[in-house]
Design a protein around this motif. Structure first.
Motif, short mmCIF file in Angstrom:
data_model
loop_
_atom_site.label_atom_id
_atom_site.label_comp_id
_atom_site.label_asym_id
_atom_site.label_seq_id
_atom_site.Cartn_x
_atom_site.Cartn_y
_atom_site.Cartn_z
N ASN A 345 -1.21 7.96 8.82
CA ASN A 345 0.09 7.41 8.42
C ASN A 345 0.33 7.35 6.91
OD1 ASN A 345 0.81 6.95 11.14
ND2 ASN A 345 -0.40 5.05 11.11
N HIS A 347 0.81 10.04 3.86
CA HIS A 347 0.89 11.47 3.58
C HIS A 347 0.11 11.81 2.30
CE1 HIS A 347 2.63 15.42 2.73
NE2 HIS A 347 2.97 15.45 3.99
N HIS A 349 0.72 13.71 -0.09
CA HIS A 349 1.49 13.74 -1.33
C HIS A 349 1.67 12.36 -1.94
CE1 HIS A 349 3.71 17.67 -2.39
NE2 HIS A 349 2.41 17.77 -2.48
N ASP A 350 1.78 11.37 -1.09
CA ASP A 350 1.87 10.00 -1.60
C ASP A 350 0.53 9.60 -2.22
OD1 ASP A 350 4.55 9.59 -0.75
OD2 ASP A 350 3.82 9.35 1.30
N ILE A 351 -0.53 10.03 -1.56
CA ILE A 351 -1.87 9.75 -2.09
C ILE A 351 -2.03 10.41 -3.45
CG2 ILE A 351 -4.35 10.14 -1.71
CD1 ILE A 351 -3.77 9.97 1.34
N THR A 353 0.24 11.24 -5.65
CA THR A 353 1.04 10.59 -6.69
C THR A 353 0.35 9.32 -7.18
OG1 THR A 353 3.13 11.52 -5.99
CG2 THR A 353 3.24 9.42 -7.14
N ILE A 354 -0.21 8.56 -6.26
CA ILE A 354 -0.88 7.32 -6.67
C ILE A 354 -2.15 7.64 -7.47
CG2 ILE A 354 -1.99 5.20 -5.82
CD1 ILE A 354 0.09 5.24 -3.52
N LEU A 357 -0.97 8.50 -10.93
CA LEU A 357 -0.58 7.31 -11.70
C LEU A 357 -1.81 6.58 -12.23
CD1 LEU A 357 2.34 5.96 -9.51
CD2 LEU A 357 2.49 6.72 -11.89
N GLY A 365 -2.12 18.90 -0.38
CA GLY A 365 -1.30 19.96 0.22
C GLY A 365 -2.10 20.73 1.25
N HIS A 366 -1.65 21.93 1.55
CA HIS A 366 -2.36 22.72 2.56
C HIS A 366 -3.45 23.58 1.93
CE1 HIS A 366 0.03 26.06 1.20
NE2 HIS A 366 1.15 25.47 1.56
N PRO A 379 -0.89 18.11 8.58
CA PRO A 379 0.05 18.87 7.76
C PRO A 379 -0.55 19.26 6.41
CG PRO A 379 0.63 16.54 7.73
CD PRO A 379 -0.54 16.68 8.67
N LYS A 404 -6.28 1.20 -3.74
CA LYS A 404 -4.89 0.96 -4.15
C LYS A 404 -3.91 1.61 -3.16
CE LYS A 404 -3.36 -0.39 -8.23
NZ LYS A 404 -3.69 -0.55 -9.62
N VAL A 408 -0.95 -0.27 -1.12
CA VAL A 408 0.47 0.07 -1.21
C VAL A 408 1.05 0.32 0.18
CG1 VAL A 408 2.13 1.81 -2.03
CG2 VAL A 408 0.29 1.04 -3.53
N PHE A 409 0.28 1.02 1.01
CA PHE A 409 0.81 1.39 2.32
C PHE A 409 0.31 0.47 3.44
CE2 PHE A 409 1.63 5.17 -0.14
CZ PHE A 409 2.89 5.52 0.30
N ALA A 410 -0.15 -0.70 3.04
CA ALA A 410 -0.67 -1.65 4.04
C ALA A 410 0.43 -2.02 5.04
CB ALA A 410 -1.20 -2.89 3.36
#
Lengths: 410, 151
Positions: A345, A347, A349-351, A353-354, A357, A365-366, A379, A404, A408-410
Motif C-alpha cells: 500500500n 507506492h 515513487h512515494d518512497i 520522494t521521501i 527529501l 520504478g520498474h 508495479p 519515516k 507518513v503512510f501510517a
C-alpha cells in the motif's frame, strides 16, 4: 590494497568529491549505484588531462597530439584486456555501453547466422537491453525468443534452462548479475551447456563487472558486454568482448571512418579487429578515463570489493528486516549488493520522494525490467544498490527513512 | 512530519490515497481513456458518462502512487456534475498550477481543494504523477482512442 589491509570505505569516499554535499539540507547518501556509479578524482582528472594536454583525433594524425591520444586510447584497451583476461586486444571493442554491445552482437552476428525457426534463449530477469535487441532480431530473421523461468526467490531455473536448450538454440543471452534481483547467474556452467548445444552465449555484464572479478577465458563466454559508467568510469563508454574467432567472421555493425582499410566506390575493404567495429570518432576521453577507472578499481582489488559489499549487503538485509512491512524482492542464495523491496500500500515513487527529501538517493520504478515486475506481480520496486564507498552509516540513514515512510503512510 | 514532506504529502492527499473516491468501473461509459506513466508504471483508467454536455458520472481505476491516486480521486469529486467546458477549464487550471505557471489570487481561489497539489510543483519528478489523471480525463472528453502517455 592487499587482503591483509582492512577495507577502508571512509578513505575510498574521499576520492569521490560528489559525495560531499548536502541534498535537501541533509548530507548526501548515494545508494543508486546500480543505475550509475560516482567517479573518483583520478577519472575526473584524466578527462581534464586529455583536454588540457593532448586532445586530438586518434588513429590518423601523424602529429604529436594524435599519437599521444592514440597511445592513451590503446593503453585503455590493454587495461581492459588485462582486467577481464581476454586473450588479445583484438577482442576488445569500445562502444557507448552495454546496450550497444548487445545490439552489435544481435545485428552483426545475429543477422548473418540466424534463420527462421532458430531460437534465442534469454532469462526472465533480463534488463530490457537484453530483451529488445533480440526481439528486433527475431522480427528480421523469423527466429523465436524463448525465456528461461525464474523461481520465487529470483533464481534462474537451471533445469528449465537445460530443457530449453536444443539444436535450434543459436544464442543464449544472460545477465551475469540482475540489476533488480541481485541474482548472480552461473554463467560458466551455462556457457558449457550452450556450447554443447551448438549455441553461443552473450553475457550482459553491466551489473557484475564492478562487483567481482570476471575472467572471460575462464567463463568461456563468446561475448561479454559492460558499461564504463557503472564501473566508476565515464558515461558513454562501454566494452564488448568477443572471441576473435567469432568477431573475425562477423560483418561490420556500422560503416564509416576508422573501420576501413581502403575505400573505393566499387569496394571497401574493412579494417582489422577490433577497428572493424569502431566506426567514427569514438568517445576518446571517455575510453582513456575508463582505463583510469579500471586502474582505480584494481588498486582496491575486486576480491576486496566483493567481500566488503557482501558484508554490507548482509548488514542492509539485517537492518531492513527490522521492518516487517518490507518485502524483499530477490533473495537468491548467490546475490550481490542489490536490495529491491516493496511495502504494501505504499507506492515506490512515494518512497523515493521521501528518501530524496532525506538526502538519500535510491532508485524507484520498474528498473527497465518490466517482465520481472510482472513475474512478482508488482508495479515497481524501490532499490538500494551498493557501491565501493558506501558505509554502514549510509545503510542506517536509509533504514531511518523507511521508518519515516511508514510514519507518513501510517 | 517535516515541512517539505508536509508540503507534498498533505493530510488530504494521504486520506484520498487511503480511501479514494469514485474508485470503481462505470459499465458502458460514454467516454473512456487509459493513461500510462511509463517512468513508474502508473496506469489509470478514467470512465465518464457525459450526458447533454454534463459530466453525470466519473470514476477511475488503476495503480499508482499516493500523488496520482489522490489526484484522480479528488479530480472525480470536482468534475462530477460539471459541464464538459468547466471540466476542461479545471484541467487547464490544474495543469498550470502544478507546472508552475503564474496564477492570479482569484484563479488560485477557484482551484479550491485542488490547491493541496500546489506543493507538487516543487518536485519536478512528481508533476506527472499529479497530472496523469487529468490528462487522461481530458483525452476521455475529447474522445481520443489513443492511450495517453506522460513520456
Amino acid at each position: 590494497m592487499n587482503n591483509k589491509t582492512k577495507y577502508d570505505a571512509i578513505k575510498i569516499r574521499e576520492d569521490f568529491p560528489v559525495l560531499f554535499q548536502e541534498v535537501n539540507g541533509k548530507p548526501l547518501v548515494y545508494l543508486d549505484n546500480a543505475a550509475t556509479t560516482q567517479k573518483p578524482l583520478s577519472v575526473i582528472r584524466k578527462i581534464s588531462e586529455y583536454y588540457e594536454k593532448y586532445n586530438s583525433n586518434i588513429h590518423r594524425g601523424v602529429h604529436f597530439l594524435s599519437q599521444k591520444a592514440t597511445a592513451e586510447y590503446e593503453n585503455s584497451r590493454e587495461i581492459v584486456r588485462r582486467f577481464i583476461n581476454a586473450k588479445s586486444t583484438k577482442e576488445i571493442i569500445f562502444l557507448r555501453g552495454t546496450t550497444e554491445g548487445i545490439n552489435l552482437v544481435a545485428n552483426s552476428f545475429g543477422k548473418s547466422n540466424l534463420k527462421a525457426g532458430d531460437e534465442i534463449l534469454i532469462s526472465h530477469m533480463e534488463h530490457h537491453s537484453n530483451i529488445v535487441p533480440w526481439q528486433l532480431l527475431c522480427e528480421v530473421t523469423g527466429a523465436v525468443l524463448k525465456v528461461i523461468p525464474i523461481s520465487d526467490n529470483g533464481e534462474l531455473d537451471f533445469d528449465a534452462y537445460k530443457n530449453l536448450l536444443s539444436e535450434r538454440t543459436k544464442i543464449v543471452g544472460i545477465v551475469h548479475q540482475s540489476n533488480t534481483l541481485g541474482t548472480e547467474n552461473p554463467v560458466k556452467a551455462m556457457a558449457k551447456l550452450a556450447h554443447d548445444a551448438g549455441a553461443i552465449i552473450v553475457v550482459d555484464g553491466a551489473q557484475s563487472i564492478q562487483h567481482f572479478a570476471v575472467d572471460v577465458q575462464d567463463l568461456d563466454c563468446d561475448f561479454y558486454a559492460f558499461s564504463g559508467h557503472k564501473l566508476y568510469g565515464p558515461t558513454g563508454t562501454g566494452v564488448l568482448f568477443g572471441k576473435e574467432s567469432l568477431l573475425s567472421t562477423m560483418p561490420p555493425f556500422q560503416g564509416g571512418g576508422d573501420m576501413i582499410a581502403s575505400v573505393t566506390f566499387e569496394k571497401t575493404i574493412y579494417n582489422s579487429l577490433p577497428y572493424k567495429f569502431e566506426a567514427g570518432t569514438p568517445n576518446i576521453e571517455g575510453v582513456i578515463a575508463l582505463g583510469a577507472a579500471i586502474e582505480y578499481i584494481e588498486g582496491i582489488g575486486l576480491d576486496n570489493i566483493y567481500s566488503y559489499e557482501k558484508e554490507l549487503y548482509s548488514y542492509t538485509a539485517e537492518k531492513m528486516s527490522e521492518y516487517p512491512e518490507i518485502k524483499l524482492i530477490g533473495s537468491a542464495p548467490k546475490k550481490g549488493g542489490v536490495f529491491s523491496f516493496v511495502i504494501d500500500n505504499i507506492h515506490p515513487h512515494d518512497i523515493g520522494t521521501i528518501f530524496d527529501l532525506e538526502g538519500v538517493a535510491i532508485r524507484t520504478g520498474h528498473l527497465c525490467t518490466q517482465p520481472v515486475m510482472k513475474r512478482f506481480n508488482i508495479p515497481a520496486v524501490s532499490r538500494v544498490s551498493l557501491g565501493i564507498y558506501n558505509t554502514k552509516e549510509d545503510i542506517d540513514r536509509a533504514a531511518a527513512v523507511v521508518k519515516k515512510v511508514l510514519e507518513v503512510f501510517a | 512530519m517535516d515541512n517539505p514532506l508536509r508540503e507534498i504529502y498533505q493530510q488530504v492527499i494521504l486520506d484520498h490515497n487511503k480511501s479514494p473516491q469514485n474508485f470503481r468501473v462505470i459499465e458502458n461509459p460514454t467516454n473512456y481513456s487509459e493513461g500510462f506513466n511509463p517512468l513508474c508504471g502508473d496506469h489509470i483508467h478514467i470512465y465518464m458518462n457525459i450526458v447533454d454536455g454534463k459530466v453525470e458520472d466519473i470514476s477511475f481505476q488503476g495503480n499508482g502512487c499516493a500523488i496520482s491516486k489522490s489526484s484522480a480521486s479528488i479530480m472525480t469529486t470536482i468534475i462530477k456534475g460539471k459541464s464538459r467546458e468547466d471540466a476542461e477549464k479545471y484541467f487547464q487550471k490544474f495543469h498550470d498550477m502544478v507546472t508552475g505557471v503564474e496564477t492570479t489570487p482569484e484563479e488560485e481561489e477557484s482551484l479550491g481543494k485542488l490547491l493541496v497539489f500546489q506543493g507538487v510543483r516543487e518536485f519536478p519528478a512528481r508533476v506527472k504523477c499529479a497530472s496523469l489523471a487529468w490528462h487522461t480525463m481530458h483525452s476521455a472528453i475529447e474522445g481520443k482512442e489513443t492511450t495517453i502517455s506522460t513520456e
